[in-house]
Scaffold this active site. Sequence first.
Site, PDB file in Angstrom:
ATOM      1  N   ALA A   5      11.002 -46.760 -21.891  1.00 59.28           N
ATOM      2  CA  ALA A   5      11.462 -45.468 -22.486  1.00 59.28           C
ATOM      3  C   ALA A   5      13.204 -45.647 -22.458  1.00 59.28           C
ATOM      4  O   ALA A   5      13.808 -45.433 -23.187  1.00 59.28           O
ATOM      5  CB  ALA A   5      11.054 -44.197 -22.124  1.00 59.28           C
ATOM      6  N   ILE A  21       3.205 -41.394  -5.670  1.00 54.83           N
ATOM      7  CA  ILE A  21       2.070 -40.927  -5.691  1.00 54.83           C
ATOM      8  C   ILE A  21       1.852 -39.672  -4.870  1.00 54.83           C
ATOM      9  O   ILE A  21       0.813 -38.893  -4.884  1.00 54.83           O
ATOM     10  CB  ILE A  21       0.827 -41.950  -5.315  1.00 54.83           C
ATOM     11  CG1 ILE A  21       1.131 -42.475  -4.096  1.00 54.83           C
ATOM     12  CG2 ILE A  21       1.069 -43.161  -6.536  1.00 54.83           C
ATOM     13  CD1 ILE A  21      -0.253 -43.259  -3.466  1.00 54.83           C
ATOM     14  N   ASP A  22       2.783 -39.499  -3.930  1.00 53.44           N
ATOM     15  CA  ASP A  22       2.595 -38.431  -2.815  1.00 53.44           C
ATOM     16  C   ASP A  22       2.826 -37.054  -3.334  1.00 53.44           C
ATOM     17  O   ASP A  22       2.256 -36.075  -2.887  1.00 53.44           O
ATOM     18  CB  ASP A  22       3.503 -38.705  -1.482  1.00 53.44           C
ATOM     19  CG  ASP A  22       3.374 -40.103  -0.967  1.00 53.44           C
ATOM     20  OD1 ASP A  22       2.182 -40.791  -1.157  1.00 53.44           O
ATOM     21  OD2 ASP A  22       4.322 -40.715  -0.324  1.00 53.44           O
ATOM     22  N   ARG A  36     -32.941 -30.895  -0.513  1.00 56.99           N
ATOM     23  CA  ARG A  36     -32.467 -32.159  -0.793  1.00 56.99           C
ATOM     24  C   ARG A  36     -31.587 -32.551  -1.997  1.00 56.99           C
ATOM     25  O   ARG A  36     -31.647 -31.758  -2.874  1.00 56.99           O
ATOM     26  CB  ARG A  36     -33.843 -33.149  -1.075  1.00 56.99           C
ATOM     27  CG  ARG A  36     -34.402 -34.063  -0.016  1.00 56.99           C
ATOM     28  CD  ARG A  36     -34.588 -35.549   0.208  1.00 56.99           C
ATOM     29  NE  ARG A  36     -33.208 -36.280   0.030  1.00 56.99           N
ATOM     30  CZ  ARG A  36     -33.060 -37.096  -0.779  1.00 56.99           C
ATOM     31  NH1 ARG A  36     -34.004 -37.505  -1.645  1.00 56.99           N
ATOM     32  NH2 ARG A  36     -32.098 -37.900  -0.702  1.00 56.99           N
ATOM     33  N   GLU A  58      -4.012 -39.094   4.846  1.00 52.00           N
ATOM     34  CA  GLU A  58      -3.705 -39.999   5.982  1.00 52.00           C
ATOM     35  C   GLU A  58      -2.430 -39.256   6.877  1.00 52.00           C
ATOM     36  O   GLU A  58      -2.264 -39.726   7.994  1.00 52.00           O
ATOM     37  CB  GLU A  58      -2.799 -41.181   5.289  1.00 52.00           C
ATOM     38  CG  GLU A  58      -1.698 -40.914   4.798  1.00 52.00           C
ATOM     39  CD  GLU A  58      -0.892 -42.218   4.249  1.00 52.00           C
ATOM     40  OE1 GLU A  58      -1.246 -43.302   4.572  1.00 52.00           O
ATOM     41  OE2 GLU A  58       0.077 -42.067   3.445  1.00 52.00           O
TER      42      GLU A  58
HETATM   43  O1  F6P Z   1       5.081 -43.096  -0.489  1.00 51.08           O
HETATM   44  C1  F6P Z   1       4.002 -43.981  -1.090  1.00 51.08           C
HETATM   45  C2  F6P Z   1       3.002 -44.264  -0.014  1.00 51.08           C
HETATM   46  O2  F6P Z   1       1.893 -44.951  -0.960  1.00 51.08           O
HETATM   47  C3  F6P Z   1       2.554 -43.393   1.019  1.00 51.08           C
HETATM   48  O3  F6P Z   1       1.510 -42.402   0.366  1.00 51.08           O
HETATM   49  C4  F6P Z   1       2.102 -44.412   2.124  1.00 51.08           C
HETATM   50  O4  F6P Z   1       2.223 -43.594   3.157  1.00 51.08           O
HETATM   51  C5  F6P Z   1       3.129 -45.250   1.942  1.00 51.08           C
HETATM   52  O5  F6P Z   1       3.600 -45.245   0.865  1.00 51.08           O
HETATM   53  C6  F6P Z   1       2.836 -46.745   2.410  1.00 51.08           C
HETATM   54  O6  F6P Z   1       3.864 -47.419   2.393  1.00 51.08           O
HETATM   55  P1  F6P Z   1       3.654 -49.137   2.352  1.00 51.08           P
HETATM   56  O7  F6P Z   1       3.449 -49.467   1.219  1.00 51.08           O
HETATM   57  O8  F6P Z   1       5.116 -49.541   2.506  1.00 51.08           O
HETATM   58  O9  F6P Z   1       2.731 -49.300   3.389  1.00 51.08           O
END
Ligand code: F6P
Length: 371
Positions: free
Chosen positions: A25, A135-136, A226, A237
């Site tokens: 864009a 993405i965070d 069930r 993480e």
């Molecule tokens: O900041 C984006 C991210 O994917 C985090 O979610 C993750 O902790 C980090 O980057 C992983 O970093 P790398 O790809 O350098 O291992």
Amino acid sequence: MATAKRIGVLTSGGDAPGMNAAIRAATIVGSARGAEIIGIERGYRGLLEDAIVSLTPGDVAGILREGGTILGSARCPEFHQREVRDRARAVLANRGIDGLIVIGGNGSLTGALRLADPEELGGQRLAISGIPASIDNDLGLTGLSIGVDTATNTIVEACDKIADTATAHDRTFIVEVMGRDCGYLAMASAIAVGANLALFPEAGKPEAEIVEEIVETVLTLRNRPRRNRRVIIIKAEGVSIAIDRLKAQVDARLRDKVPGADPSGIETRVTVLGHVVRGGRPSAFDRLLGSRLGNVAVRALLAGISHRMVAWMPPVELAPEIAVRSPADPYCWLVDLVAVLAETDNLLKGKTSLARWRAGAFSELEDALLL
Ligand code: F6P
């Protein structure tokens, strides 16, 4: 500030699906409005190496649906050093680049702000525009960053598959997802998946409490009819306990609590989604978001506006001193970069109203997930 004429574009930090839409864009809109758009490969690292490529509308045809970033990305911790930034500014001056669009997360936008520090610039002209992409979803003052929607969809798709086998075997799965220190992805996907528990760093729970919480959840759900006994737990993480250690501790507690149980029926299984979460074709929403933020970012530089991040529907009221609504798109705001980074820092420390709301909503949701 004067209108930028030669605009560089770079993607930096962890890649995010939808970055290409922003590059595209900015290229199409900028070129149509008389600017020359220049790609810089591999973020600040490529800038230091003078890794420059042309970006014409023809160069960006067909990239909208591609994951990652056509420009490549990198982390560049050396950029904290003044001498390294001076080298980067020299490359920009030599190339006649007077505007720069930085697409990335917290670290990348901090780099942009330092690069365009008026004191360090001396007389050099450099306008900057930031686009939130990570993405965070850990950037302040924007409702969303590029890549969050696709990453959430990827987690949901993976967990739906895991849920099939979990249901078939009445098993417990702990799925670890990315997000660095932010629990947003874990919680958002837990809601969308119908998970039974979400573990997020904002809760700040000690290890023993987390283990007990999982054990109680498993035992409660084992008594259900069930087809309703599977347990899906999504772990961010950023929750500091390593997943293998968590599994070992939970399994040991379950063996104690249910003596004589068939181990294959009670032991947990773990899946670490890792970088899978960051890849893949961008969702329709991320293509649209990237396109809209790219459009607004380049128009800001063409209008002589600098040191702003383009925010998407900010979740808090913004004072007029720090933000203006983009005249090009009423869903986007041009927010002062210093304010964005300060808010991001506070968000990560749990100090903003949004952070407090998130933490409160997350813990209410914890109870709701089990129902
Ligand atoms: O900041 C984006 C991210 O994917 C985090 O979610 C993750 O902790 C980090 O980057 C992983 O970093 P790398 O790809 O350098 O291992």
